[in-house]
Design an enzyme around this catalytic site. Structure first.
Site, PDB file in Angstrom:
ATOM      1  CB  THR A   1      -0.914   0.011   1.254  1.00 24.34           C
ATOM      2  OG1 THR A   1      -1.439   1.323   1.437  1.00 24.34           O
ATOM      3  CG2 THR A   1      -0.162  -0.361   2.517  1.00 24.34           C
TER       4      THR A   1
ATOM      5  CE1 TYR B   1      -3.709  -2.084   5.468  1.00 24.85           C
ATOM      6  CE2 TYR B   1      -3.364   0.174   4.717  1.00 24.85           C
ATOM      7  CZ  TYR B   1      -3.645  -1.157   4.435  1.00 24.85           C
ATOM      8  OH  TYR B   1      -3.844  -1.550   3.135  1.00 24.85           O
TER       9      TYR B   1
END
Ligand SMILES: NC(=O)c1ccc[n+]([C@@H]2O[C@H](COP(=O)([O-])OP(=O)(O)OC[C@H]3O[C@@H](n4cnc5c(N)ncnc54)[C@H](O)[C@@H]3O)[C@@H](O)[C@H]2O)c1
Length: 352
Positions: free
Chosen positions: A135, A165
């Site tokens: 990501t 995350y």
């Protein structure tokens, strides 16, 4: 002779989710693999699996679904021992950024520990190719003194996540890198996705995620009346209209990047690729586009900036374009908004 006609087997974790299901559909259309989806249906959907099964049936292509949790390490080890997979595409993860701040251990366990175990099983069972969903959150808040934000973030720019995350994904990237160094037969591509949106234009699968937080899906939900209004967080960023700028990529182009990454791995060494279009749209531009394609003038309210939202996040996609044949087909904000909206309308009809 027999070897070349035999289909290669591929394990897709998280294939009942948004992005994984679009990749499975493309893999089915490509017809080169026997596909196994492994998913615990925590945020994925049985309906998505059913739709993929139907597509597989129509195309007479093999597709298997196993409902399992990646944290069941013994079961995962047994699955890998009893099957010969050529590749793993690993989508399964938890991905709500604020939740990762409140409950970091959930993220380090589901995203990092389970990934480490999956990599271990891959190495022990001679699975040679691993495609990992990473990501843009690995970049954190890019320092505009160090990075030219207008030309986009490069894979070599500093990765410094600002939430658990992003860190859980960066740690997995590191484990992949060290493992590929130690075991030369094991190769990986980590794809760093930017802002993913849109749905399969033929309308058979889409993003059904509950409590979505990403702008284009939220705008589509507001357009169909699922939400009363949409909020803009911060109007005082150093951008042309003061709102944050992001690189929105259509899920079909992202899905295609996975197929390209797999082809790439068969001939080349492990690497990291950004996947985005290399251009950005502001929050206001997205909202205006959704209003235009939906013909609904839904209410918008301006709020304070949220902590940890950088002004601009754009991918530099030179590396993937040079190394593979990946060329975007859906780089059009109206198409991205329109396909998101069509799916949202369909979800609404199903609930009525
Ligand atoms: N959606 C985005 O904009 C975006 C951006 C960057 C990266 N990513 C990454 O892409 C991947 C897919 O994201 P998505 O948007 O499709 O999310 P999603 O929630 O729709 O899909 C994730 C899937 O993984 C499954 N899953 C989660 N934990 C599992 C476990 N322990 N065992 C088995 N299955 C499990 C879920 O049931 C779900 O079907 C994730 O790794 C995410 O971090 C997504």
């Amino acid at each position: 002779m027999q070897e070349s006609t035999q289909k290669k087997r591929i394990l897709v974790t998280g294939g009942a989710g948004y992005i994984g299901s679009h990749v499975v559909k493309l893999l089915l259309e490509e017809g080169r693999h026997e596909i196994t989806i492994l998913d615990n249906l925590s945020t994925g959907f049985q309906e998505t699996v059913d739709a993929l099964m139907q597509i597989a049936k129509e195309q007479r292509r093999p597709l298997e679904f196993i409902q399992k949790d990646l944290s069941d390490w013994e079961e995962i080890a047994a699955l890998m021992q009893n099957n010969t997979y050529d590749a793993i595409m690993h989508f399964a993860a938890s991905l709500v950024v604020p939740e990762s701040v409140e409950n970091p251990l959930k993220y380090y366990l589901n995203n990092t520990a389970n990934t480490v175990n999956l990599i271990k099983c891959a190495v022990e069972n001679n699975v040679r190719n691993f495609i990992f969903s990473s990501t843009a959150a690995t970049y954190g808040e890019p320092d505009s003194h160090l990075v030219d934000l207008q030309t986009g973030l490069k894979e070599t720019d500093p990765a410094d996540p600002i939430n658990p995350y992003g860190m859980s994904k960066l740690m997995s990237e590191r484990v992949l890198k060290d493992t590929a160094f130690a075991y030369p037969d094991f190769k990986y591509v980590a794809l760093r996705y930017f802002n993913v949106a849109g749905s399969d234009p033929d309308g058979r699968i889409g993003q059904s995620t509950n409590n979505a937080t990403l702008l284009i899906k939220v705008a589509a939900e507001t357009a169909v009346g699922k939400r009363e209004k949409i909020y803009i967080f911060g109007e005082d960023y150093p951008t042309p209209d003061g709102t944050g700028v992001r690189d929105y990529i259509h899920v079909m182009d992202l899905a295609r990047a996975h197929i390209e990454a797999l082809h790439y791995l068969r001939e080349n060494q492990s690497t990291v690729f950004n996947v985005g279009y290399g251009r950005g749209f502001s929050v206001k531009e997205v909202i205006e586009t959704m209003k235009k394609v939906s013909s609904v003038n839904f209410p918008v309210e301006i709020k304070e900036r949220r902590a940890g939202d950088p002004a601009i996040l754009i991918a530099n996609n030179t590396k993937i374009k040079q190394a593979t044949s990946w060329r975007p087909q859906y780089d059009d904000l109206e198409i991205i908004c329109k396909t998101t909206l069509e799916w949202e309308k369909k979800l609404k009809e199903c609930k009525q």
